[in-house]
Write an enzyme that holds these catalytic residues in place. Structure first.
Site, PDB file in Angstrom:
ATOM      1  N   HIS B 187      38.296  -8.181 -40.756  1.00 40.92           N
ATOM      2  CA  HIS B 187      38.722  -6.910 -41.051  1.00 40.92           C
ATOM      3  C   HIS B 187      37.876  -5.778 -40.801  1.00 40.92           C
ATOM      4  O   HIS B 187      36.231  -6.314 -40.879  1.00 40.92           O
ATOM      5  CB  HIS B 187      38.486  -6.941 -42.617  1.00 40.92           C
ATOM      6  N   CYS B 188      37.684  -5.092 -39.320  1.00 41.66           N
ATOM      7  CA  CYS B 188      36.475  -4.466 -39.369  1.00 41.66           C
ATOM      8  C   CYS B 188      36.558  -3.072 -39.345  1.00 41.66           C
ATOM      9  O   CYS B 188      37.572  -2.064 -39.561  1.00 41.66           O
ATOM     10  CB  CYS B 188      37.445  -4.026 -37.985  1.00 41.66           C
TER      11      CYS B 188
END
Lengths: 161, 453
Positions: B187-188
């Site tokens: 998850h950026c």
């Protein structure tokens, strides 16, 4: 009155129908007996492929051959969608060059195959499954996790013959 | 008479949530809702479901801001000098890179990363049946894993308690977005979205193009200052003449280290067909015991791996964001699944806590939905034109006691609502029910004739 007779006959014949006043609805909406789920087959990786094992719940309703043919065709269609070949690479490179804006106007290879799958399932339902009081659900409706086969109770479903 | 039988149901419905049922009925007629409106995960939608982002957009505005500001300063302060002294291609190249970076970033942020819709109630029940729970007297169910063979390699599939299914291989549940994402990478926060199967290529093109952009700007700014200081002025003077260049230098200097490092890391991942998740966990590293545990997904060739990951066919979105909810489905059941199968929720305490208030509301609406199905003119009958006319006379010769009307009906509607109300995003009934209804319509008159005779 015709409708009274209609209800009375149901009262006499069918115990379930006596309890249900929406008798016409009951007949027109077949009762779901059970649902059979064909799970994914991950033996060759994350490709979309369904298990070909014939479920025991369908033994009384469907031929093994029909079932296997349906699953095999679906598997072949999804394999075609996910095939890594010249066409998909070209599509990928073209998309990359246009900063992926090309997907806004072009239909991907996968989407084209999904349309074929939908058509095939509709076809199979009409020819094979509905006459046997079964219903195939398109796997895309279930996130490509399962092939759902709904088994209807025979009594409330008038098969096309 | 017609009103009588339903009025006996009404008090029960009224005690639960009458207004909401009525309002629901009105609202159903007025505005058909789209599926994104009842999506169970923690995502936000814009442009009527066309755009999907994680609930916490994270640092995406900062990322965009940094890129736009740096490029803006570059075009405003450095480009005029460089065009005069070097070549006009500098702003052209810069412009192309900038456009590419921004488009890739937006595409990464706003694309569905490969979210798997949650399992329907029927599916979940089926899986539960298959799991052997014999002899487990403890309240908490044992950890559920399933071992499968992928290319002669044993892979463990874990059961996801939120999504009620065994996760496919390479799928992971993102706690920030509360979704299972296929080929979950990470998850950026910079991008404000998960990076998964569907948007990995956009993410990769974003970081590669950003590396080029930052390197390009860095190089151009260095050239600019050097050229300025060469024409008889000192370095300090050159900097004073163009202070914006220093800002750009600082931003680019710090970005380059991280971006180039990230690009290199992801190039390695792409070449070996791994995800960040797998690499961090060491799923396929050779450290694990004596048995050879290589990556079962690799194509054993760098080129093949790269092509498969980056240029492979674009998979479709499995969540139908913009599809319409059929009228009977508009009671969302994201937490109804919690009511129906409490054993599942036992492990997922956090999920239960967050759902607790929603649960109460959903229970009210759920029970009102049972009775709502008994109400006349229920949307359930509307797809079948014949039913409306056939139903009316059927109500007239009503002799059986009214309370029993609803209970068997609700029993049937239980199975129907199990069938129809489901927490999955792609809903069960619409196509099958409509399909079967259109086919059954042809039979209905014959059926009634048979019954009469």
């Amino acid at each position: 009155m015709a409708t009274t007779n209609f209800n009375c006959s149901l009262f006499n014949n069918d115990q379930a129908a006596t309890q249900n006043t929406h008798s016409l609805q009951e007949l027109q909406q077949p009762v779901v007996s059970t649902k059979v789920f064909i799970q994914r087959d991950y033996s060759s990786g994350t490709l979309c492929k369904f298990q070909n094992k014939f479920p025991t719940e369908l033994e009384s309703r469907l031929d093994r051959q029909h079932f296997e043919e349906t699953i095999q065709t679906l598997n072949n269609l999804y394999a075609e969608a996910e095939k890594l070949g010249g066409k998909s690479y070209l599509e990928g490179c073209l998309a990359c060059l246009t900063a992926y804006t090309i997907f806004l106007c072009m239909e991907t290879q996968y989407e084209k195959v999904l349309k074929k799958v939908a058509k095939y399932i509709k076809d199979q339902n009409e020819k094979v499954y509905i006459p046997r009081s079964l219903l195939l659900t398109d796997p895309i409706e279930r996130g490509l996790r399962v092939v759902e086969i709904t088994v209807f109770e025979d009594r409330s479903f008038v098969p096309t013959s | 008479m017609r009103n009588c039988e339903y009025q006996q149901i009404d008090p029960l419905a009224l005690s639960v949530a009458p207004a909401s049922v009525q309002n629901h009925a009105d609202k159903k007629v007025e505005r058909p809702r789209r599926k994104w409106e009842v999506f169970p995960g923690k995502n936000r939608f814009f442009c009527d479901g066309r755009v999907i982002v994680a609930r916490q957009s994270g640092v995406l505005p900062l990322t965009l801001g940094l890129i736009v500001v740096t490029c803006g300063l570059f075009f405003a302060f450095d480009c005029p000098f460089l065009v005069k002294h070097l070549t006009v291609f500098i702003p052209v190249i810069g412009g192309v890179l900038f456009v590419f970076v921004v488009l890739s970033l937006l595409r990464t942020s706003f694309t569905d990363p490969g979210i798997l819709p949650r399992a329907t109630l029927d599916e979940a029940a089926d899986i539960e049946k298959q799991i052997d729970t014999s002899g487990s007297s403890s309240y908490r169910p044992p950890p559920r894993t399933k071992e499968i063979l992928i290319n002669q390699q044993v892979v463990k599939l874990k059961y996801c308690f939120t999504c009620k299914m065994f996760r496919p291989p390479r799928t992971s549940h993102c706690s920030l977005c509360d979704n299972c994402v296929e080929r979950f990478d990470h998850h950026c926060p910079w991008v404000g979205n998960c990076v998964g199967k569907r948007n990995y290529r956009f993410f990769y093109s974003f970081i590669i193009s950003l590396s080029f952009l930052t390197s390009f700007i860095f190089g151009c700014v260095i050239a600019h200052i050097t050229l300025r200081s060469q024409s008889g002025k000192s370095l300090i003077q050159a900097i004073q003449e163009s202070p914006a260049s220093v800002v750009e230098l600082v931003i680019c200097f710090f970005s380059i280290w991280s971006i180039l490092g990230l690009s290199g890391f992801h190039t390695y991942l792409v070449a070996s067909n791994l995800t960040t998740n797998e690499d961090i966990k060491g799923s396929w590293s050779s450290k694990r015991g004596a048995e050879e545990s290589g990556n079962p997904y690799t194509h054993n060739s760098i080129l093949a791996n790269c092509c498969a990951t980056l240029c492979g066919p674009m998979p479709p979105s499995l969540i139908d964001r913009r599809g319409f909810l059929p009228p009977e489905e508009s009671v969302p059941a994201a937490s109804t699944s919690e009511i129906e199968l409490p054993s599942f929720a036992a492990k997922n305490d956090a999920n239960m806590c967050t759902q607790s208030t929603k649960d109460v509301l959903e229970r009210m609406r759920h029970s009102s939905a049972f009775y709502g199905l008994c109400l006349p003119g229920t949307p359930k009958t509307t797809p079948v034109g014949l039913e409306v006319t056939g139903g009316a006379p059927a109500r007239d010769p009503e002799t059986s006691p009214a309370p029993t009307l609803c209970s068997p009906f609700s029993r049937r509607s239980t199975s129907d609502s199990l069938h129809s109300i489901n927490p999955a995003f792609r809903l069960a009934s619409p196509s099958p029910s409509l399909a079967r209804v259109t086919l059954v319509l042809g039979e209905a008159p014959d059926v009634s004739f048979i019954a009469l005779t």
